[in-house]
Motif scaffolding. Sequence first.
Motif, PDB file in Angstrom:
ATOM      1  N   SER A 194       0.627  -1.244  -0.030  1.00 27.36           N
ATOM      2  CA  SER A 194      -0.023   0.026   0.001  1.00 27.36           C
ATOM      3  C   SER A 194       0.776   1.085  -0.032  1.00 27.36           C
ATOM      4  CB  SER A 194      -0.948  -0.127   1.287  1.00 27.36           C
ATOM      5  OG  SER A 194      -1.658   1.227   1.326  1.00 27.36           O
ATOM      6  N   ARG A 226      -2.812   6.096  -8.274  1.00 25.92           N
ATOM      7  CA  ARG A 226      -4.126   6.299  -8.268  1.00 25.92           C
ATOM      8  C   ARG A 226      -4.622   7.601  -9.179  1.00 25.92           C
ATOM      9  NH1 ARG A 226      -4.472   5.122  -2.539  1.00 25.92           N
ATOM     10  NH2 ARG A 226      -6.069   3.606  -2.307  1.00 25.92           N
ATOM     11  N   HIS A 230      -5.287   4.886 -11.819  1.00 20.63           N
ATOM     12  CA  HIS A 230      -5.874   3.724 -11.785  1.00 20.63           C
ATOM     13  C   HIS A 230      -6.840   4.063 -10.526  1.00 20.63           C
ATOM     14  CE1 HIS A 230      -3.250   1.021 -14.092  1.00 20.63           C
ATOM     15  NE2 HIS A 230      -2.232   1.695 -13.779  1.00 20.63           N
ATOM     16  N   THR A 269      -8.065   2.077  -7.091  1.00 20.58           N
ATOM     17  CA  THR A 269      -7.924   1.088  -6.095  1.00 20.58           C
ATOM     18  C   THR A 269      -8.695   1.344  -4.709  1.00 20.58           C
ATOM     19  OG1 THR A 269      -6.177  -0.310  -5.026  1.00 20.58           O
ATOM     20  CG2 THR A 269      -5.677   1.802  -5.576  1.00 20.58           C
ATOM     21  N   GLU A 270      -8.858   0.242  -3.992  1.00 14.67           N
ATOM     22  CA  GLU A 270      -9.914   0.645  -2.883  1.00 14.67           C
ATOM     23  C   GLU A 270     -11.094   1.576  -3.357  1.00 14.67           C
ATOM     24  OE1 GLU A 270      -7.990   0.149   1.137  1.00 14.67           O
ATOM     25  OE2 GLU A 270      -6.343   1.171  -0.131  1.00 14.67           O
ATOM     26  N   ASN A 293      -9.093  -0.318 -14.023  1.00 14.49           N
ATOM     27  CA  ASN A 293      -9.384  -0.356 -12.666  1.00 14.49           C
ATOM     28  C   ASN A 293      -8.593  -1.433 -11.886  1.00 14.49           C
ATOM     29  OD1 ASN A 293     -10.849  -0.999 -10.254  1.00 14.49           O
ATOM     30  ND2 ASN A 293     -12.560  -0.074 -11.099  1.00 14.49           N
ATOM     31  N   LEU A 294      -7.897  -1.316 -10.960  1.00 14.58           N
ATOM     32  CA  LEU A 294      -6.974  -2.533 -10.221  1.00 14.58           C
ATOM     33  C   LEU A 294      -7.760  -3.277  -9.237  1.00 14.58           C
ATOM     34  CD1 LEU A 294      -3.613  -0.650  -9.615  1.00 14.58           C
ATOM     35  CD2 LEU A 294      -4.305  -2.046 -11.408  1.00 14.58           C
ATOM     36  N   ASP A 295      -9.110  -2.965  -9.015  1.00 13.25           N
ATOM     37  CA  ASP A 295     -10.129  -3.731  -8.150  1.00 13.25           C
ATOM     38  C   ASP A 295     -10.452  -4.685  -8.968  1.00 13.25           C
ATOM     39  OD1 ASP A 295      -9.478  -1.895  -5.967  1.00 13.25           O
ATOM     40  OD2 ASP A 295     -11.268  -0.796  -6.246  1.00 13.25           O
ATOM     41  N   SER A 345      -7.641  -7.210 -10.347  1.00 15.93           N
ATOM     42  CA  SER A 345      -7.052  -8.017  -9.263  1.00 15.93           C
ATOM     43  C   SER A 345      -7.997  -9.353  -9.360  1.00 15.93           C
ATOM     44  CB  SER A 345      -7.264  -7.440  -7.746  1.00 15.93           C
ATOM     45  OG  SER A 345      -8.733  -7.342  -7.437  1.00 15.93           O
ATOM     46  N   ILE A 398      -2.806  -5.083  -4.113  1.00 21.06           N
ATOM     47  CA  ILE A 398      -3.827  -5.106  -5.185  1.00 21.06           C
ATOM     48  C   ILE A 398      -4.902  -6.059  -4.905  1.00 21.06           C
ATOM     49  CG2 ILE A 398      -4.302  -4.931  -7.522  1.00 21.06           C
ATOM     50  CD1 ILE A 398      -1.376  -3.899  -7.906  1.00 21.06           C
ATOM     51  N   ALA A 434      -7.005  -5.210  -1.746  1.00 23.97           N
ATOM     52  CA  ALA A 434      -7.892  -4.033  -2.238  1.00 23.97           C
ATOM     53  C   ALA A 434      -8.924  -4.485  -2.950  1.00 23.97           C
ATOM     54  CB  ALA A 434      -6.957  -2.947  -2.616  1.00 23.97           C
ATOM     55  N   GLY A 435      -8.675  -5.307  -4.068  1.00 22.79           N
ATOM     56  CA  GLY A 435      -9.690  -5.694  -4.892  1.00 22.79           C
ATOM     57  C   GLY A 435     -10.681  -6.546  -4.165  1.00 22.79           C
TER      58      GLY A 435
END
Length: 257
Positions: free
Chosen positions: A77, A86, A89, A91-92, A101-103, A106, A142, A145-146
């Motif tokens: 993180s 961010r 991307h 995330t969270e 979108n990394l969420d 993932s 990641i 968070a996803g």
Amino acid sequence: MVARALLLLIFITLPFFPSFASMCVKCHKPHYEKTGSCAVCHRGNEDTARKNIAHGGLITKKYADFIINGKAVENGSKTADSAHCRRCHITEGRGNDVAPNLDTESRRKTAETLKEKLIKPTDYMPDFHMNDPTAENTVKYILNAGGSAKSVSRTAPYVVFITQGKKSVFEEKCGGCHRLLTRKRGGTGHGDTAPNLSGLFSGFYPADTVKAEGNRWNGEILVKWIKNPRRIKKEALMPPVLLTEEEEKSITAEFAN
């Protein structure tokens, strides 16, 4: 009678040991039963005995502790924050949406693929020169968070890289040194000698340079910077760039998109 009672006991207690109800244990020795099931850490599909389906989207041993290894996730993180991921991307559930979108990624990409993207970035992603341990911790963050994101998009943005047609003002005036990823035009510019400007107006871009101007980049500050960088930062290496009023409007519109 004893056998029937034993079967009844197993049936009653089975929900409290979901990992043993998993098809995974037919081939793999169970461990960390307290997490609930094999799929909590490894994902995949634990309801089938067909290997190719069971192993779809599988998270391998190296990354499967993203649920319980708080230190690795915390370090990942911190890396994501220091790299300002961010600005491009999400995330969270927070961030800019000019890049995938990394969420979502993932769950769509394997951990190994995510690591490869960090070690060898694509054209319009900055190279953060991550070593293996740093990249692996970032991947664990990641994944973590996803898994905790409240809502995840099922479609990834389609990024277009401009190679033909009329050059934009950014490409003509800035693209020799900088690169920029936007929603509407995709990737523009081809320079590597100056900072990647993707997500400049997002609120997630590092703003140390413009602290005296309000701590966040916007169109007005950008035009001031382009016209005379050293009025904002005395040690700036970038030379002044002359822009017409029309070019000013055009270039700020590119960054806004």
